[in-house]
Enzyme design. Sequence first.
Site, PDB file in Angstrom:
ATOM      1  N   GLY A  84       0.830  -1.205   0.000  1.00 55.66           N
ATOM      2  CA  GLY A  84       0.000   0.000   0.000  1.00 55.66           C
ATOM      3  C   GLY A  84       0.858   1.245   0.000  1.00 55.66           C
ATOM      4  N   GLY A 125      -0.454   4.523   0.219  1.00 53.84           N
ATOM      5  CA  GLY A 125      -1.088   5.732   0.755  1.00 53.84           C
ATOM      6  C   GLY A 125      -0.126   6.366   1.744  1.00 53.84           C
ATOM      7  N   GLY A 126      -0.627   7.336   2.482  1.00 54.63           N
ATOM      8  CA  GLY A 126       0.236   8.026   3.446  1.00 54.63           C
ATOM      9  C   GLY A 126       0.844   7.078   4.462  1.00 54.63           C
ATOM     10  N   ALA A 127       0.065   6.100   4.928  1.00 53.51           N
ATOM     11  CA  ALA A 127       0.576   5.187   5.960  1.00 53.51           C
ATOM     12  C   ALA A 127       1.725   4.351   5.403  1.00 53.51           C
ATOM     13  CB  ALA A 127      -0.534   4.273   6.465  1.00 53.51           C
ATOM     14  N   GLY A 128       1.521   3.799   4.207  1.00 52.62           N
ATOM     15  CA  GLY A 128       2.535   2.942   3.603  1.00 52.62           C
ATOM     16  C   GLY A 128       3.802   3.717   3.273  1.00 52.62           C
ATOM     17  N   PHE A 158     -12.430  22.394  12.750  1.00 46.38           N
ATOM     18  CA  PHE A 158     -12.934  21.140  12.194  1.00 46.38           C
ATOM     19  C   PHE A 158     -13.974  20.559  13.145  1.00 46.38           C
ATOM     20  CE2 PHE A 158     -11.220  18.001   8.935  1.00 46.38           C
ATOM     21  CZ  PHE A 158     -11.072  18.954   7.946  1.00 46.38           C
ATOM     22  N   ASP A 193      -8.692  -4.865   0.756  1.00 47.91           N
ATOM     23  CA  ASP A 193      -7.944  -6.094   0.417  1.00 47.91           C
ATOM     24  C   ASP A 193      -7.069  -6.590   1.572  1.00 47.91           C
ATOM     25  OD1 ASP A 193      -9.015  -5.426  -1.999  1.00 47.91           O
ATOM     26  OD2 ASP A 193      -7.115  -5.310  -3.080  1.00 47.91           O
ATOM     27  N   GLN A 243     -17.946   4.981   9.217  1.00 42.27           N
ATOM     28  CA  GLN A 243     -18.405   6.363   9.317  1.00 42.27           C
ATOM     29  C   GLN A 243     -19.063   6.850   8.033  1.00 42.27           C
ATOM     30  OE1 GLN A 243     -15.493   9.864   9.396  1.00 42.27           O
ATOM     31  NE2 GLN A 243     -16.413   9.949  11.413  1.00 42.27           N
ATOM     32  N   HIS A 290     -19.943  10.198   6.172  1.00 41.89           N
ATOM     33  CA  HIS A 290     -19.628  11.629   6.194  1.00 41.89           C
ATOM     34  C   HIS A 290     -20.902  12.358   5.780  1.00 41.89           C
ATOM     35  CE1 HIS A 290     -17.801  15.467   5.274  1.00 41.89           C
ATOM     36  NE2 HIS A 290     -16.623  15.028   5.661  1.00 41.89           N
ATOM     37  N   LEU A 308     -16.904  13.543  -2.048  1.00 42.32           N
ATOM     38  CA  LEU A 308     -16.868  14.299  -0.796  1.00 42.32           C
ATOM     39  C   LEU A 308     -16.821  15.812  -0.983  1.00 42.32           C
ATOM     40  CD1 LEU A 308     -16.611  13.588   2.274  1.00 42.32           C
ATOM     41  CD2 LEU A 308     -14.253  14.348   2.045  1.00 42.32           C
ATOM     42  N   GLU A 310     -15.192  18.596   5.063  1.00 43.08           N
ATOM     43  CA  GLU A 310     -15.578  19.266   6.303  1.00 43.08           C
ATOM     44  C   GLU A 310     -14.939  20.654   6.379  1.00 43.08           C
ATOM     45  OE1 GLU A 310     -16.093  16.532   9.523  1.00 43.08           O
ATOM     46  OE2 GLU A 310     -14.827  17.790  10.773  1.00 43.08           O
ATOM     47  N   ARG A 365     -19.355  13.940  12.976  1.00 45.85           N
ATOM     48  CA  ARG A 365     -19.958  13.428  11.749  1.00 45.85           C
ATOM     49  C   ARG A 365     -21.119  12.477  11.975  1.00 45.85           C
ATOM     50  NH1 ARG A 365     -14.303  12.506   8.461  1.00 45.85           N
ATOM     51  NH2 ARG A 365     -13.929  14.742   8.226  1.00 45.85           N
ATOM     52  N   ARG A 377     -14.596   8.519  14.090  1.00 51.41           N
ATOM     53  CA  ARG A 377     -13.358   9.276  13.920  1.00 51.41           C
ATOM     54  C   ARG A 377     -13.654  10.765  13.784  1.00 51.41           C
ATOM     55  NH1 ARG A 377     -10.675  11.510   9.489  1.00 51.41           N
ATOM     56  NH2 ARG A 377     -11.893  10.553   7.846  1.00 51.41           N
ATOM     57  N   SER A 436      -7.524  11.169  10.726  1.00 55.32           N
ATOM     58  CA  SER A 436      -7.068   9.993   9.995  1.00 55.32           C
ATOM     59  C   SER A 436      -5.728  10.261   9.326  1.00 55.32           C
ATOM     60  CB  SER A 436      -8.083   9.579   8.944  1.00 55.32           C
ATOM     61  OG  SER A 436      -7.504   8.573   8.154  1.00 55.32           O
ATOM     62  N   LEU A 437      -5.604  11.439   8.714  1.00 54.08           N
ATOM     63  CA  LEU A 437      -4.302  11.776   8.134  1.00 54.08           C
ATOM     64  C   LEU A 437      -3.250  11.785   9.242  1.00 54.08           C
ATOM     65  CD1 LEU A 437      -5.176  14.566   5.547  1.00 54.08           C
ATOM     66  CD2 LEU A 437      -4.643  12.167   5.114  1.00 54.08           C
TER      67      LEU A 437
HETATM   68  C1  LIG Z   1     -12.425  11.987  -0.160  1.00 58.07           C
HETATM   69  C2  LIG Z   1     -11.732  11.816   1.161  1.00 58.07           C
HETATM   70  C3  LIG Z   1     -11.312  12.926   1.870  1.00 58.07           C
HETATM   71  C4  LIG Z   1     -10.663  12.772   3.090  1.00 58.07           C
HETATM   72  N1  LIG Z   1     -10.260  13.888   3.778  1.00 58.07           N
HETATM   73  C5  LIG Z   1      -9.599  13.735   4.941  1.00 58.07           C
HETATM   74  C6  LIG Z   1      -9.111  14.865   5.648  1.00 58.07           C
HETATM   75  O1  LIG Z   1      -9.249  16.005   5.221  1.00 58.07           O
HETATM   76  N2  LIG Z   1      -8.459  14.653   6.819  1.00 58.07           N
HETATM   77  C7  LIG Z   1      -8.255  13.414   7.335  1.00 58.07           C
HETATM   78  O2  LIG Z   1      -7.644  13.288   8.387  1.00 58.07           O
HETATM   79  N3  LIG Z   1      -8.695  12.322   6.669  1.00 58.07           N
HETATM   80  C8  LIG Z   1      -9.350  12.455   5.496  1.00 58.07           C
HETATM   81  N4  LIG Z   1      -9.782  11.344   4.831  1.00 58.07           N
HETATM   82  C9  LIG Z   1      -9.405  10.007   5.319  1.00 58.07           C
HETATM   83  C10 LIG Z   1      -7.960   9.710   4.954  1.00 58.07           C
HETATM   84  O3  LIG Z   1      -7.622  10.349   3.755  1.00 58.07           O
HETATM   85  C11 LIG Z   1      -7.717   8.221   4.797  1.00 58.07           C
HETATM   86  O4  LIG Z   1      -8.222   7.528   5.900  1.00 58.07           O
HETATM   87  C12 LIG Z   1      -6.235   7.938   4.696  1.00 58.07           C
HETATM   88  O5  LIG Z   1      -5.648   8.735   3.705  1.00 58.07           O
HETATM   89  C13 LIG Z   1      -5.960   6.471   4.436  1.00 58.07           C
HETATM   90  O6  LIG Z   1      -4.597   6.315   4.136  1.00 58.07           O
HETATM   91  P1  LIG Z   1      -3.942   4.895   4.025  1.00 58.07           P
HETATM   92  O7  LIG Z   1      -2.502   5.113   3.791  1.00 58.07           O
HETATM   93  O8  LIG Z   1      -4.328   4.066   5.180  1.00 58.07           O
HETATM   94  O9  LIG Z   1      -4.618   4.218   2.743  1.00 58.07           O
HETATM   95  P2  LIG Z   1      -4.924   4.744   1.255  1.00 58.07           P
HETATM   96  O10 LIG Z   1      -4.458   6.113   1.017  1.00 58.07           O
HETATM   97  O11 LIG Z   1      -6.350   4.416   0.994  1.00 58.07           O
HETATM   98  O12 LIG Z   1      -4.008   3.801   0.372  1.00 58.07           O
HETATM   99  C14 LIG Z   1      -4.215   2.422   0.262  1.00 58.07           C
HETATM  100  C15 LIG Z   1      -3.113   1.839  -0.587  1.00 58.07           C
HETATM  101  O13 LIG Z   1      -3.201   0.431  -0.579  1.00 58.07           O
HETATM  102  C16 LIG Z   1      -2.967  -0.061  -1.875  1.00 58.07           C
HETATM  103  N5  LIG Z   1      -3.633  -1.361  -1.976  1.00 58.07           N
HETATM  104  C17 LIG Z   1      -4.898  -1.682  -1.612  1.00 58.07           C
HETATM  105  N6  LIG Z   1      -5.123  -2.979  -1.845  1.00 58.07           N
HETATM  106  C18 LIG Z   1      -3.969  -3.498  -2.350  1.00 58.07           C
HETATM  107  C19 LIG Z   1      -3.579  -4.776  -2.779  1.00 58.07           C
HETATM  108  N7  LIG Z   1      -4.408  -5.834  -2.781  1.00 58.07           N
HETATM  109  N8  LIG Z   1      -2.301  -4.942  -3.243  1.00 58.07           N
HETATM  110  C20 LIG Z   1      -1.440  -3.878  -3.289  1.00 58.07           C
HETATM  111  N9  LIG Z   1      -1.771  -2.654  -2.889  1.00 58.07           N
HETATM  112  C21 LIG Z   1      -3.025  -2.469  -2.421  1.00 58.07           C
HETATM  113  C22 LIG Z   1      -3.535   0.991  -2.801  1.00 58.07           C
HETATM  114  O14 LIG Z   1      -2.912   0.910  -4.054  1.00 58.07           O
HETATM  115  C23 LIG Z   1      -3.124   2.263  -2.055  1.00 58.07           C
HETATM  116  O15 LIG Z   1      -1.821   2.608  -2.418  1.00 58.07           O
HETATM  117  C24 LIG Z   1     -10.441  11.479   3.613  1.00 58.07           C
HETATM  118  C25 LIG Z   1     -10.856  10.375   2.904  1.00 58.07           C
HETATM  119  C26 LIG Z   1     -11.529  10.535   1.707  1.00 58.07           C
HETATM  120  C27 LIG Z   1     -12.007   9.302   1.015  1.00 58.07           C
END
Ligand SMILES: Cc1cc2nc3c(=O)[nH]c(=O)nc-3n(C[C@H](O)[C@H](O)[C@H](O)COP(=O)(O)OP(=O)(O)OC[C@H]3O[C@@H](n4cnc5c(N)ncnc54)[C@H](O)[C@@H]3O)c2cc1C
Length: 563
Positions: free
Chosen positions: A10, A12-15, A117, A212, A231, A233, A243, A246, A277, A377, A382-383
Site C-alpha cells: 500500500g 497511501g500516506g501510511a505505507g 474542524f 484487500d 463512518q 460523512h 466528498l 468538512e 460526523r 473518527r 485519519s491523516l
Molecule cells: C475523499 C476523502 C477525503 C478525506 N479527507 C480527509 C481529511 O481532510 N483529513 C483526514 O484526516 N482524513 C481524510 N480522509 C481520510 C484519509 O484520507 C484516509 O483515511 C487515509 O488517507 C488512508 O490512508 P492509508 O494510507 O491508510 O490508505 P490509502 O491512502 O487508501 O491507500 C491504500 C493503498 O493500498 C494499496 N492497496 C490496496 N489494496 C492493495 C492490494 N491488494 N495490493 C497492493 N496494494 C493495495 C492501494 O494501491 C493504495 O496505495 C479522507 C478520505 C476521503 C475518502
Amino acid sequence: MLTYDVLIVGSGGAGLYAALESRMEEDVQVAVLTKVYPTRSHTGAAQGGVNAALANVDSTDSWEEHWFDTVKGSDYLADQDSAELLCREAPQVIREMEHWGCPFDRTKEGKIAQRPFGGASKTRACYAADKIGHVMLHTLYEQGLRHGVDYFNEWVTLSLLHNGQRCLGVNALDARTGKLHTIQAKAVILATGGYGRIYWNRTSNAYGNTGDGTAIAYRAGLPLKDMEFVQFHPTGLRRTGILMSEGARGEGAYLLNGWGERFMTRYAPEKMELGPRDLISRAIETEVRQGRGGPEDEVFLDLTHLGAKRIMERLPQIRQLCIDFEGVDPIEEPIPIKPTAHYSMGGIHTDINGLTSIEGIYAAGEAGCVSVHGANRLGGNSLLDILVFGRRAGVHALEYARKTDFLPMPKNVLKMAQSCINGLMEGDSKESLADIRRDMANLMADKAGIYRDETGLTEAVNKLEELKERYKKLRVQDKSKVFNTELVAGLELGNMLDLAEIVVKGALSRQESRGAHYREDFQYRDDDNWLKHTIATKGTDGKPVLSFKPVTITNFQPEARTY
Ligand SMILES: Cc1cc2nc3c(=O)[nH]c(=O)nc-3n(C[C@H](O)[C@H](O)[C@H](O)COP(=O)(O)OP(=O)(O)OC[C@H]3O[C@@H](n4cnc5c(N)ncnc54)[C@H](O)[C@@H]3O)c2cc1C
C-alpha cells in the site's frame, strides 16, 4: 524470488511514511507494493486538514485537549493510551512533514495555518487549501524515491504468508503481465486503506478501497477489530457520493434542509455545523425521513455567504468537483448533498507499534485498528493516524528486520494463489460481477448504513450468504493476462463480501448505539454491557467468530456525549 527486509503493501500516506522510516538504514532493503500508481492512492483525495495541537492560531490549544476531543468523539470506544500517543506525537510528525517539504498554508506570521474542524474544541486542522492529502502524498513519495525505496506499481497482493508465529512474505499478481510472484520479507506492513467500497454506490472512497489487506489478514488468521463501525460523512454530493470536505463547514458553510432551515439548531445547538460526523449524518437522515429534505431526499450545504474570493482561495477543488459532477456552482447556489460512506474505523487489530498477533506482520493506517478512533473518527484525525502510526510501524519493522533472519520459504506457496485466480478465470458462468457487487452495496446501504436494526441486519446476514454462493460461481469474461482489470475486480469483490459479512455480524451482535453504529432498536449507549471492542476471527467453518476485548481507559471516564 524477490526478497526484501521490509515489504510494505500500500502506497497511501501510511505505507509511504512506513517505507521511509524503515529505509532509514542504508543496508535495509525496503519495497512498496501497490495496486495503483503511488500518488493515486486515496490519501491523495483528502481535502480538509490534518490535526495537530500546534497552537498556531489558538494559543490555548494543547495535545491534552486534542486527546480529550478524540476520546469523546470516539464515543469512549478509543483505547486511551493509543489516542494519547496520536495527539502527543502529532506536532512532531507535522513538523517532520514540513521539513520534508510539505507545502502547508501559512498564517500571516509564516506559521502553519490551522482551521476549525468538526468535533474539535480548538482551531487545530493544518491544511493546504482543500488538497492536504495530495500535498502530503507527493511529499512522502518524493522522499521515498530520494531514500531508495523500491516500488512495485500495479501489483495486487493476494495473500499473506506466515508460519503461525513469524512472517514469511506475500503472494502478489503483477497486473501488467498477469504473472504471480512470491515476495519474501522479514517484515510486512499492511497499509491497504479502508473498506468503504462495500457501500459501492454511496461512498466517497476511491475505487480501490476494497479492504484487500484487511480481508487478506483475516483469511490468514489475524483478528480484525470493531469492523461494524463505518463512518458516514454528512456531506457527499447527492448523486455520486463525492466528498465535499468538512473544511467547507470549517470555513463557515451552513447546512440547510429542503425548507431552507439551519436544522442543526435541533441536534447540536452549540456546535451546529461543526458537530461530529455521526451526529450530523443522523440529523440529515432524520430531516429527510420526516419530510424536510429536498426533491431527491437531499439537504444542502450553503457556501454562498462566504463570497467568491474566499471560496476560490480556500475551497477551489470543492467548487470544481461540484461544477463537474453536480452542475452546481457553490458561489451561486447551495450544494445538494447526502451522507456518504467515508471511513472504516475497524481494521486489523494491532498494538501501538502496528504489530499484529504474528511476529513481523504489521498493519497501519485505515487498514489497521490500533483503536484511536473508536466508534467515530474526528475529521483531520485519519491523516494524523497514518503519519503517527505509519511511522511507528516503520520504525518497529526496521528494528525487527535488523535482528531477524529470513526464514526458508516452503515450496508450493503460490499454489493457493494460483488456484484462486484459476477459480475466477476458468470456464463460464451466468453470474455477473457487477450485479453481485451492486446487490451487496445496496444491501449494505439499506440494512447496515446510518440506521440499523435487528430485522434489517438479520436479512443482510442471510442475503450475504446468498451473494457469497453466487460469487463462488462467478467467472470473469476477460481471459487475457495483461492488465486484466475484470480479474482484479473479481478478487476485490471476494474481499468485500468477506468484510461485509463481518460488518453485518458485528452490527447485529452489538445491541447498543455508539458513535457511527446506531441501532433503532437499542437507541442508547450501554457502557455496562458494550464498552468493549468486537474482535472477529475466521472460524474453522470459514465464518466469522466474534469475541470481545476491554477498552483501555486511562484518563477519561465515559460520560454523556453532547455538542
Ligand atoms: C475523499 C476523502 C477525503 C478525506 N479527507 C480527509 C481529511 O481532510 N483529513 C483526514 O484526516 N482524513 C481524510 N480522509 C481520510 C484519509 O484520507 C484516509 O483515511 C487515509 O488517507 C488512508 O490512508 P492509508 O494510507 O491508510 O490508505 P490509502 O491512502 O487508501 O491507500 C491504500 C493503498 O493500498 C494499496 N492497496 C490496496 N489494496 C492493495 C492490494 N491488494 N495490493 C497492493 N496494494 C493495495 C492501494 O494501491 C493504495 O496505495 C479522507 C478520505 C476521503 C475518502
